[in-house]
Enzyme design. Structure first.
Site, PDB file in Angstrom:
ATOM      1  N   ARG A  43       0.820  -1.220   0.000  1.00 36.46           N
ATOM      2  CA  ARG A  43       0.000   0.000   0.000  1.00 36.46           C
ATOM      3  C   ARG A  43       0.851   1.267   0.000  1.00 36.46           C
ATOM      4  O   ARG A  43       0.496   2.273   0.612  1.00 36.46           O
ATOM      5  CB  ARG A  43      -0.965   0.024   1.189  1.00 36.46           C
ATOM      6  CG  ARG A  43      -1.927  -1.146   1.237  1.00 36.46           C
ATOM      7  CD  ARG A  43      -2.870  -1.167   0.018  1.00 36.46           C
ATOM      8  NE  ARG A  43      -3.702  -2.358   0.074  1.00 36.46           N
ATOM      9  CZ  ARG A  43      -3.398  -3.541  -0.484  1.00 36.46           C
ATOM     10  NH1 ARG A  43      -2.249  -3.664  -1.148  1.00 36.46           N
ATOM     11  NH2 ARG A  43      -4.210  -4.565  -0.392  1.00 36.46           N
ATOM     12  N   SER A  71     -11.366  -0.472   2.943  1.00 36.75           N
ATOM     13  CA  SER A  71     -10.588  -0.726   4.166  1.00 36.75           C
ATOM     14  C   SER A  71     -10.050   0.597   4.705  1.00 36.75           C
ATOM     15  O   SER A  71      -9.280   1.277   4.036  1.00 36.75           O
ATOM     16  CB  SER A  71      -9.427  -1.667   3.857  1.00 36.75           C
ATOM     17  OG  SER A  71      -9.910  -2.910   3.390  1.00 36.75           O
ATOM     18  N   GLU A  90      -5.731   4.170   5.999  1.00 35.02           N
ATOM     19  CA  GLU A  90      -5.375   4.009   4.598  1.00 35.02           C
ATOM     20  C   GLU A  90      -5.800   5.200   3.755  1.00 35.02           C
ATOM     21  O   GLU A  90      -5.059   5.642   2.874  1.00 35.02           O
ATOM     22  CB  GLU A  90      -5.988   2.710   4.055  1.00 35.02           C
ATOM     23  CG  GLU A  90      -5.541   2.380   2.642  1.00 35.02           C
ATOM     24  CD  GLU A  90      -5.917   0.970   2.225  1.00 35.02           C
ATOM     25  OE1 GLU A  90      -6.127   0.756   1.027  1.00 35.02           O
ATOM     26  OE2 GLU A  90      -5.985   0.083   3.100  1.00 35.02           O
TER      27      GLU A  90
END
Length: 351
Positions: free
Chosen positions: A160, A239, A343
């Protein structure tokens, strides 16, 4: 190129949250994107780049500056080589690669957002990451004021993360290029246990492309991870927290906390993350800390379908969402000594 003033930004995000921008520019060509960026830089105006708005949390006061919405279009296939304009709708582009019989992106079906955002976050799901098939990123470099082509090996991809995320004020992605695979109508080897189980095959096997995509869409929908305006479980950023990656000392302390809290026979999820580090599950941590599906009584709550998604139930403010996020972060840290990291990108606010 369209220009609006005091423009609402909430409708441009999947959370449907956030205040207005002083000015909103919608660019439909690379040259328009570059012109808007240069104008903001030359005048010292704060700039917010928006793609699909699926990874964005904007403060209730909005954004004092220029918001640039990238709405460029372009899908070009040359054999197994694919080039996407940054504004292409990602899930539509994935569907077209499957229709063309090309493997490599099928397990990334249903992910909301734009193609240009995928290398920034190194988007991944169900055993695939864009970094595995991406060959080049064409971007405007605000530091050198030039358009540059960044090969995969220079993108600094990790979980990520990427070079573009590490330097958020430097690069504006214009085009993304991929090398896909012609496997005779079959998918790439399935790497994710849940996907393989759902299809009744073993890990590492290939399946028909369309079936792989449809299975992923079904799995995602069951978790509220496919956009549906009628389903508030999808009024989210997917998420909200990344899966923590722990060094050996941190993991040892974590497992001790798990044993103390849940008993010595409980083993937390653990996956090798390279360099002796271990990745564990943010969803598991949240659930075991007491924040179960549907948690919350206000307008922002945990999804009823997935503990990793924080959602707007229709009347929430950004501050409502952040209050819930802070409660979850504090609760997980108190229970297990692990600090969750958000995130989505935050604008004008922070946890």
């Amino acid at each position: 190129m369209q220009e609006l003033h005091d423009a609402p930004l909430a409708p441009l995000t999947t959370f449907r949250l956030g205040g207005p921008a002083t000015r909103l520019i919608t660019a439909t060509a690379d040259a328009e994107v570059i012109d808007a960026v240069r104008e903001a830089d030359d005048s010292g105006t704060p700039l917010l780049v928006i793609g699909g708005g699926s990874n964005l949390v904007i403060g209730d006061k909005g954004f004092e500056g220029t918001a640039l919405r990238i709405a460029t279009r372009g899908f070009a296939l040359d054999g197994t080589r694919l080039e996407l304009a940054a504004g292409e709708v990602w899930t539509d582009a994935v569907a077209r690669t499957v229709e063309a019989g090309l493997a490599g992106l099928e397990c990334l079906a249903g992910i909301p957002g734009s193609a240009g955002a995928t290398p920034i976050q190194n988007v991944g799901a169900y055993g695939q990451e864009v970094s595995a098939t991406l060959t080049e990123v064409v971007a405007y470099d605000r530091r050198t004021r030039e358009t540059v082509t960044v090969p995969n090996e220079d993108c600094a991809f990790s979980y990520r993360h990427s070079r573009f995320k590490a330097e958020p004020d430097r690069y504006v992605v214009l085009r993304v290029r991929f090398a896909l695979e012609d496997a005779g109508g079959l998918s790439a080897p399935l790497k994710y246990p849940e996907t393989a189980r759902a299809m009744g095959v073993g890990e590492g096997e290939r399946v028909p492309l369309a079936e792989a995509r449809e299975t992923v869409l079904r799995l995602r929908a069951g978790k509220g991870m496919v956009l549906d305006p009628e389903d508030h479980d999808t009024w989210s950023a997917g998420s909200f927290f990344t899966n923590p990656i722990l060094d050996p000392e941190q993991f040892e302390a974590f497992t001790a906390r798990v044993a103390d809290r849940l008993g010595p026979d409980v083993a937390p999820p653990a996956f090798p993350a390279g360099g002796g580090r271990t990745k564990t599950s943010a969803a598991w941590l949240i659930d075991r800390a007491g924040f179960t599906k549907g948690y919350g009584s206000g307008p922002a709550r945990i999804s009823t379908k997935h503990t990793l998604a924080l959602t707007n139930r229709g009347e929430a403010t950004t501050e409502d969402l952040l209050a819930l996020a802070r409660e979850v972060v504090a609760g997980v840290h108190e229970a297990f000594g692990v600090t969750l990291v958000n995130e989505p990108v935050t604008v004008g606010v922070s946890l």
